[in-house]
Design a protein around this motif. Structure first.
Motif, PDB file in Angstrom:
ATOM      1  N   ILE A 265      56.825  23.648  52.880  1.00  0.00           N
ATOM      2  CA  ILE A 265      57.991  24.424  52.426  1.00  0.00           C
ATOM      3  C   ILE A 265      57.847  25.915  52.765  1.00  0.00           C
TER       4      ILE A 265
ATOM      5  N   ASP B 269      57.424  26.049  56.953  1.00  0.00           N
ATOM      6  CA  ASP B 269      58.458  25.569  57.881  1.00  0.00           C
ATOM      7  C   ASP B 269      59.881  25.731  57.369  1.00  0.00           C
ATOM      8  N   TYR B 270      60.071  25.691  56.059  1.00  0.00           N
ATOM      9  CA  TYR B 270      61.434  25.700  55.521  1.00  0.00           C
ATOM     10  C   TYR B 270      61.911  27.106  55.153  1.00  0.00           C
TER      11      TYR B 270
ATOM     12  N   LEU C  76      65.437  29.568  56.497  1.00  0.00           N
ATOM     13  CA  LEU C  76      66.631  29.424  55.675  1.00  0.00           C
ATOM     14  C   LEU C  76      66.959  30.758  55.015  1.00  0.00           C
TER      15      LEU C  76
ATOM     16  N   GLU D  97      70.342  22.597  50.718  1.00  0.00           N
ATOM     17  CA  GLU D  97      69.025  22.088  51.098  1.00  0.00           C
ATOM     18  C   GLU D  97      68.053  22.064  49.927  1.00  0.00           C
TER      19      GLU D  97
ATOM     20  N   SER E  71      61.880  13.750  55.658  1.00  0.00           N
ATOM     21  CA  SER E  71      60.557  13.812  56.299  1.00  0.00           C
ATOM     22  C   SER E  71      60.076  12.423  56.707  1.00  0.00           C
TER      23      SER E  71
END
Length: 144
Positions: free
Chosen positions: A43, A46-47, A51, A74, A133
């Motif tokens: 998280i 990569d996320y 965002l 999301e 995932s």
């Protein structure tokens, strides 16, 4: 009491992950330990950097966060100690006004979240056996 909402920055990530961990431990009892550790790693890496993440604050401390991508909510998490105060609804309504979101994917094993989104006006439109995932957590697709 007002709960200001602002764009999150990289220095917010540790607190965001504290919120995530507290919310997930309270609501995602189905999550296997190794998957918990996997998400805890991906998280912030990569996320979050990819965002536009917003945090809702109380006394200048982040108590929840949310992000929308391409009309899909999301993530929306509230710290477990701050639940039931209307922060989730406030943050959701802010994100909806700001982004025009229309969709959300929810873990089938998280009935509290499904109930919350139904209250916000979403209905179930589909289901997937695996999560985004590719893990074995069925997902309910919901739409306004």
């Amino acid at each position: 009491m007002s709960h200001p909402i602002r764009l999150a920055h990289a220095e917010d990530y540790p607190r965001i992950m504290e919120i995530w961990e507290s919310a997930v431990k309270a609501t995602h009892h189905f999550l296997a330990e190794e998957d918990f550790e996997y998400f805890k790693e991906v998280i912030p890496r990569d996320y979050l950097p990819n965002l536009e993440v917003y945090v809702i604050t109380e006394n200048r401390i982040a108590e929840g966060f949310a992000a929308v991508a391409e009309g899909n909510l999301e993530m929306l998490f509230i710290h477990n100690e701050s639940r039931r105060k209307g922060l989730g609804r406030t943050l959701y309504e802010f994100m909806k006004d700001k982004t025009g979101l229309t969709k959300v994917d929810v873990n089938e094993q998280n009935p509290q979240a499904i109930g919350f989104y139904e209250k916000m006006g979403f209905r179930q439109i589909g289901r997937s056996e695996k999560d985004g995932s590719g893990k074995d957590y069925p997902i309910i697709h919901m739409s306004l």
